[in-house]
Motif scaffolding. Structure first.
Motif, PDB file in Angstrom:
ATOM      1  N   ALA A 170       0.837  -1.203   0.000  1.00 37.92           N
ATOM      2  CA  ALA A 170       0.000   0.000   0.000  1.00 37.92           C
ATOM      3  C   ALA A 170       0.869   1.250   0.000  1.00 37.92           C
ATOM      4  O   ALA A 170       1.992   1.256   0.525  1.00 37.92           O
ATOM      5  CB  ALA A 170      -0.911  -0.004   1.215  1.00 37.92           C
ATOM      6  N   ASN A 223      -3.567   5.736   2.641  1.00 35.05           N
ATOM      7  CA  ASN A 223      -4.370   5.281   3.775  1.00 35.05           C
ATOM      8  C   ASN A 223      -5.456   4.293   3.360  1.00 35.05           C
ATOM      9  O   ASN A 223      -5.659   3.261   4.001  1.00 35.05           O
ATOM     10  CB  ASN A 223      -5.022   6.479   4.463  1.00 35.05           C
ATOM     11  CG  ASN A 223      -4.070   7.210   5.396  1.00 35.05           C
ATOM     12  OD1 ASN A 223      -2.858   6.975   5.358  1.00 35.05           O
ATOM     13  ND2 ASN A 223      -4.601   8.102   6.208  1.00 35.05           N
ATOM     14  N   MET A 240      -4.011   0.943   2.799  1.00 40.07           N
ATOM     15  CA  MET A 240      -3.687   0.276   4.060  1.00 40.07           C
ATOM     16  C   MET A 240      -4.950  -0.286   4.691  1.00 40.07           C
ATOM     17  O   MET A 240      -4.974  -1.433   5.160  1.00 40.07           O
ATOM     18  CB  MET A 240      -3.007   1.256   5.023  1.00 40.07           C
ATOM     19  CG  MET A 240      -1.561   1.554   4.707  1.00 40.07           C
ATOM     20  SD  MET A 240      -0.675   2.339   6.087  1.00 40.07           S
ATOM     21  CE  MET A 240      -1.335   4.020   6.014  1.00 40.07           C
ATOM     22  N   LEU A 246       1.153  -7.019   5.011  1.00 37.31           N
ATOM     23  CA  LEU A 246       0.967  -5.656   4.520  1.00 37.31           C
ATOM     24  C   LEU A 246       2.261  -4.850   4.619  1.00 37.31           C
ATOM     25  O   LEU A 246       2.893  -4.796   5.674  1.00 37.31           O
ATOM     26  CB  LEU A 246      -0.127  -4.956   5.320  1.00 37.31           C
ATOM     27  CG  LEU A 246      -1.431  -5.750   5.536  1.00 37.31           C
ATOM     28  CD1 LEU A 246      -2.419  -4.921   6.338  1.00 37.31           C
ATOM     29  CD2 LEU A 246      -2.024  -6.195   4.217  1.00 37.31           C
ATOM     30  N   PHE A 295       3.793  -0.930   3.667  1.00 42.55           N
ATOM     31  CA  PHE A 295       3.382   0.448   3.356  1.00 42.55           C
ATOM     32  C   PHE A 295       4.598   1.286   3.026  1.00 42.55           C
ATOM     33  O   PHE A 295       5.611   1.252   3.732  1.00 42.55           O
ATOM     34  CB  PHE A 295       2.650   1.065   4.553  1.00 42.55           C
ATOM     35  CG  PHE A 295       2.339   2.528   4.396  1.00 42.55           C
ATOM     36  CD1 PHE A 295       1.500   2.978   3.381  1.00 42.55           C
ATOM     37  CD2 PHE A 295       2.875   3.469   5.269  1.00 42.55           C
ATOM     38  CE1 PHE A 295       1.209   4.336   3.229  1.00 42.55           C
ATOM     39  CE2 PHE A 295       2.579   4.821   5.134  1.00 42.55           C
ATOM     40  CZ  PHE A 295       1.749   5.247   4.104  1.00 42.55           C
ATOM     41  N   MET A 342       0.828  -2.355   9.978  1.00 43.75           N
ATOM     42  CA  MET A 342       1.579  -2.862   8.843  1.00 43.75           C
ATOM     43  C   MET A 342       2.627  -3.886   9.302  1.00 43.75           C
ATOM     44  O   MET A 342       3.115  -3.828  10.423  1.00 43.75           O
ATOM     45  CB  MET A 342       2.277  -1.716   8.101  1.00 43.75           C
ATOM     46  CG  MET A 342       1.327  -0.681   7.480  1.00 43.75           C
ATOM     47  SD  MET A 342       0.264  -1.342   6.163  1.00 43.75           S
ATOM     48  CE  MET A 342      -1.317  -1.471   7.059  1.00 43.75           C
TER      49      MET A 342
END
Length: 356
Positions: free
Chosen positions: A76, A79, A82, A98, A100, A119
């Motif tokens: 990601a 926002n 995410m 995840l 970011f 994350m």
């Protein structure tokens, strides 16, 4: 081009339809990442068809782990991306981890800090960006396509092809034309400098959106009042902007705010020295001192910007030396292949840390 979810190891969502710097970064990176074997696909609107992509109808297939890995990585950059990743991993229980990438250079909102805390891996695009993070992270500066942005064999021939004034050295400022980008500071600096430097002219290239047309009109009015219409040229937006870099002797990046800022890298890769304001990652991507490729000055400081520009316009040897160092500096530190390799290392670290 559709991607097979079973073979997709990394997903790069783009949940914003309007073109932005983040979207452009994704478009440039994905083909390079796939050439390096990262098996990455995009997801979302506003992306060209040549990129491997997943559709909404493919999402149910993400409940199965991909071939060869215990989970996929959802990379990601916003926002909303995410949040979607958190929902897919924590509520829908999909085998995802995840990552970011943060480009923000300000204190994050409470909501953003919460999302970042969820994350599994965080990447900062510069050390300045990293200073605002409160979680473990890696720093990976952006890179550029050094094949597309490269020096000309004959600068005068490039200028002729672009119908630019013959026999003039050129300073350029490229990017969206608006107050945030500091276009007015560049124009005012050139209005101050050009009358006593008859061998120099200036180019302003970039898009002006409807909400900034009055800003552009005011800049053109200043140029007209200074009687410099034939030496400060507004050339509009161009898809072949790499050719315009090749026409330059000096590039100026006068932004008042920037998340990262690729234009100084594009200029340096084209063997053009850079004068820039101290925003974004400019302090980190422009070499100063004994091996300088440019100068960085305080933002929104007309006096300092004009002085730095003059330091190069008035000293051919200094300018030529900086130009000769500029491309090797980019090739050693800021290629898009290098960025893709650093991302691969970040993904691998997450896979190793969370493998079953």
């Amino acid at each position: 081009m559709l991607s097979d979810p079973s073979r997709t190891l990394v997903i790069a969502p783009n949940l914003k339809r309007r073109l932005s710097g983040v979207t452009t970064s994704i478009i440039q990176l994905i083909p390079v990442q796939n050439r390096l074997g990262q098996k990455i696909a995009v997801f979302g609107p506003g992306l060209p068809d040549h990129l491997p992509k997943l559709r909404f109808r493919d999402l149910p297939r993400l409940w199965r782990a991909p071939e060869g890995r215990p989970f996929r990585i959802w990379h990601a950059r916003r926002n909303v991306e995410m949040l979607m990743g958190v929902v897919m991993r924590d509520i829908l229980r999909m085998p995802l981890r995840l990552v970011f990438t943060s480009a923000s250079q300000r204190v994050h909102s409470r909501w953003t800090r919460f999302l970042i805390s969820r994350m599994d891996g965080v990447i900062a695009t510069s050390h300045k960006t990293a200073s605002y993070l409160k979680v473990p992270h890696r720093v990976s500066l952006h890179g550029i396509n050094a094949e597309r942005f490269s020096p000309p064999a004959d600068r005068s021939e490039v200028r002729r092809a672009l119908s630019l004034p013959p026999g003039q050295k050129l300073a350029g400022c490229f990017g969206r034309i608006r107050h945030q980008k500091g276009t007015d500071v560049f124009v005012d600096a050139m209005i101050r400098l050009l009358p006593s430097r008859p061998g120099w002219s200036a180019i302003v290239a970039g898009r002006t959106t409807a909400s900034h047309t009055s800003y552009l009109a005011e800049l053109k009015a200043r140029v007209t009042e200074a009687k410099l219409e034939d030496r400060i040229l507004f050339v509009g937006e161009h898809s072949d902007i790499n050719e315009w870099y090749r026409a330059l002797d000096l590039f100026v990046a006068p932004q008042r705010w920037e998340g990262f800022g690729l234009t100084p890298l594009e200029a340096q890769a084209s063997s053009v020295p850079v004068v820039a304001s101290d925003v974004g990652a400019f302090q980190e991507i422009i070499a100063q001192g004994t091996a300088e490729t440019g100068l960085v000055v305080a933002k929104d400081d007309l006096e300092a910007l004009a002085g730095a520009i003059a330091a190069f316009t008035d000293d051919d040897a200094r300018r030529d030396a900086a130009a000769n160092r500029a491309r090797p500096h980019v090739l050693a530190n800021f290629t898009i292949e290098g960025e893709a390799e650093r991302l691969s290392e970040s993904y691998e670290e997450v896979w190793q840390r969370f493998q079953a």
